[in-house]
Design a protein around this motif. Structure first.
Motif, PDB file in Angstrom:
ATOM      1  N   LEU A 151       0.822  -1.208   0.000  1.00 32.52           N
ATOM      2  CA  LEU A 151       0.000   0.000   0.000  1.00 32.52           C
ATOM      3  C   LEU A 151       0.858   1.261   0.000  1.00 32.52           C
ATOM      4  O   LEU A 151       0.513   2.255  -0.646  1.00 32.52           O
ATOM      5  N   ILE A 152       1.962   1.232   0.717  1.00 32.25           N
ATOM      6  CA  ILE A 152       2.869   2.391   0.718  1.00 32.25           C
ATOM      7  C   ILE A 152       3.419   2.618  -0.685  1.00 32.25           C
ATOM      8  O   ILE A 152       3.497   3.764  -1.165  1.00 32.25           O
ATOM      9  N   ASP A 153       3.769   1.538  -1.396  1.00 27.89           N
ATOM     10  CA  ASP A 153       4.221   1.686  -2.777  1.00 27.89           C
ATOM     11  C   ASP A 153       3.110   2.219  -3.675  1.00 27.89           C
ATOM     12  O   ASP A 153       3.363   2.991  -4.607  1.00 27.89           O
ATOM     13  N   GLU A 288      -8.451  -2.033   4.442  1.00 27.75           N
ATOM     14  CA  GLU A 288      -9.444  -1.005   4.759  1.00 27.75           C
ATOM     15  C   GLU A 288      -9.024  -0.217   5.994  1.00 27.75           C
ATOM     16  O   GLU A 288      -9.146   1.011   6.033  1.00 27.75           O
ATOM     17  N   LYS A 289      -8.508  -0.890   7.004  1.00 25.85           N
ATOM     18  CA  LYS A 289      -8.070  -0.205   8.225  1.00 25.85           C
ATOM     19  C   LYS A 289      -6.902   0.734   7.940  1.00 25.85           C
ATOM     20  O   LYS A 289      -6.855   1.863   8.447  1.00 25.85           O
ATOM     21  N   GLN A 293      -8.172   4.277   8.685  1.00 25.00           N
ATOM     22  CA  GLN A 293      -7.875   4.593  10.087  1.00 25.00           C
ATOM     23  C   GLN A 293      -6.409   4.896  10.349  1.00 25.00           C
ATOM     24  O   GLN A 293      -6.076   5.888  10.998  1.00 25.00           O
ATOM     25  N   ASP A 294      -5.511   4.048   9.851  1.00 24.04           N
ATOM     26  CA  ASP A 294      -4.100   4.220  10.165  1.00 24.04           C
ATOM     27  C   ASP A 294      -3.545   5.516   9.588  1.00 24.04           C
ATOM     28  O   ASP A 294      -2.787   6.228  10.253  1.00 24.04           O
ATOM     29  N   LEU A 295      -3.895   5.832   8.343  1.00 23.13           N
ATOM     30  CA  LEU A 295      -3.446   7.103   7.769  1.00 23.13           C
ATOM     31  C   LEU A 295      -3.984   8.282   8.569  1.00 23.13           C
ATOM     32  O   LEU A 295      -3.282   9.273   8.799  1.00 23.13           O
ATOM     33  N   GLY A 300      -3.488  12.490   9.672  1.00 20.35           N
ATOM     34  CA  GLY A 300      -4.627  13.401   9.742  1.00 20.35           C
ATOM     35  C   GLY A 300      -5.577  13.326   8.567  1.00 20.35           C
ATOM     36  O   GLY A 300      -6.589  14.033   8.558  1.00 20.35           O
ATOM     37  N   HIS A 301      -5.298  12.502   7.569  1.00 21.42           N
ATOM     38  CA  HIS A 301      -6.205  12.367   6.430  1.00 21.42           C
ATOM     39  C   HIS A 301      -6.413  10.884   6.152  1.00 21.42           C
ATOM     40  O   HIS A 301      -5.649  10.037   6.613  1.00 21.42           O
TER      41      HIS A 301
END
Length: 322
Positions: A151-153, A288-289, A293-295, A300-301
């Motif tokens: 996901l980071i990539d 999904e989390k 949520q984690d971001l 903050g977004h």
């Protein structure tokens, strides 16, 4: 208000969850969200990996298309003696070289850390885009990678591709000033309505944009952008005017597109995101989390999900007032 079933026609239930996999010749495979940790798979990858890898495959393809368009625009500009000076053209060429090492001053100007702290915290590549794309692709099957790393990539590549689109438009003669409307003196939430040609038919899209505009005008300053390539320059304007990044303003990008790149790009740059149609991520609680949520807790977004029977305006207002 258009029903969400009109926004997204009925399709394969597994596909809408992101649980269809065509990454190898053992497939195509479908994994039920009710499968346990050891069933419903042949290759050893679970639903979290499948959903994350599907996002990666789509973003990789769309990023390559954006970079190919940038390469073509750069070739035309070089042949025709464009208004861009030769040193800047050379910096652009280096972004496409898989052998270019070291940071790019051009890329640092597009994405300065003070305007894009979350992007830099994700380890955004400051050098060749081709190097970043090759590194991201090297982690695909048969290699096994953590879904969060995938996901980071996805976010990194999306930011690269938006920059490529912005530079392509610069080479064609467009400027960041295409986005009309000045920012107010004091920081406030910003709502960006972005629609591309691959979104809804014009009548449905325009009606929905007008409804969102009317419902949310009291809670945010609203701007319409004709394409997502304006997002980097808009975020730089926010930082220059208010001294804070977009991720600290509760700003939201509402993206109408059948492509994933514009929305993921907005998310990578620090805007919360409402995507219409939505993304196929519900098949993975982990994916999904991370996006919802984690971001949010870290930067903050976040990605804002819109349930099938909920108005998009409700999700937007909820985010603006939370």
């Amino acid at each position: 208000m258009a029903d969400q079933e009109e926004v997204r026609p009925a399709g394969c239930g597994y596909g809408l969850l992101g649980l269809c996999c065509v990454s190898c010749l053992q497939g195509p495979c479908r994994r039920s969200p009710f499968d346990d940790a050891v069933s419903g798979r042949f290759c050893g990858n679970d639903g979290d990996w499948i959903v994350a890898n599907n996002l990666m495959e789509r973003i990789s393809l769309e990023s390559l298309q954006s970079m190919a368009a940038f390469r073509d625009a750069l070739g035309r500009a070089s042949r025709l003696g464009a208004r861009v000076d030769s040193s800047r053209l050379e910096e652009m060429r280096l972004l496409l070289s898989p052998f270019s090492g070291g940071p790019s001053p051009l890329l640092e100007a597009i994405y300065p850390e003070e305007a894009f702290p979350s992007l830099h915290a994700l380890g955004f590549s400051k050098g060749s885009w081709m190097t970043g794309l090759l590194k991201a692709s090297a982690g695909r099957p048969p290699a096994k990678r953590d879904p969060e790393a995938i996901l980071i990539d996805v976010l990194r590549l999306s930011a690269m591709a938006l920059a490529a689109e912005a530079l392509s438009r610069e080479l064609e003669g467009s400027t960041p000033e295409e986005s009309d409307g000045s920012l107010p003196d004091a920081p406030c939430p910003v709502l960006l309505l972005i629609s591309d040609e691959s979104g809804f038919p014009n009548d449905s899209r325009e009606a929905l944009m007008k409804e969102i505009d009317g419902a949310c005008r009291k809670g945010a300053r609203i701007y319409r952008l004709p394409h997502a390539a304006l997002l980097p320059s808009f975020a730089r304007r926010v930082s220059a005017k208010w001294g804070i990044p977009a991720s600290m303003t509760k700003s939201i990008a509402v993206v109408f597109s059948s492509s994933m790149l514009p929305g993921m790009g907005a998310l990578a740059l620090g805007f919360s995101l409402v995507s219409l149609p939505g993304y196929p991520i519900q098949g993975s609680p982990l994916v999904e989390k991370y996006l919802t949520q984690d971001l949010k807790s870290r930067f903050g977004h976040a990605y804002l999900t819109v349930p099938p029977r909920e108005e998009p305006c409700e999700a937007i207002i909820r985010s603006l007032t939370s």
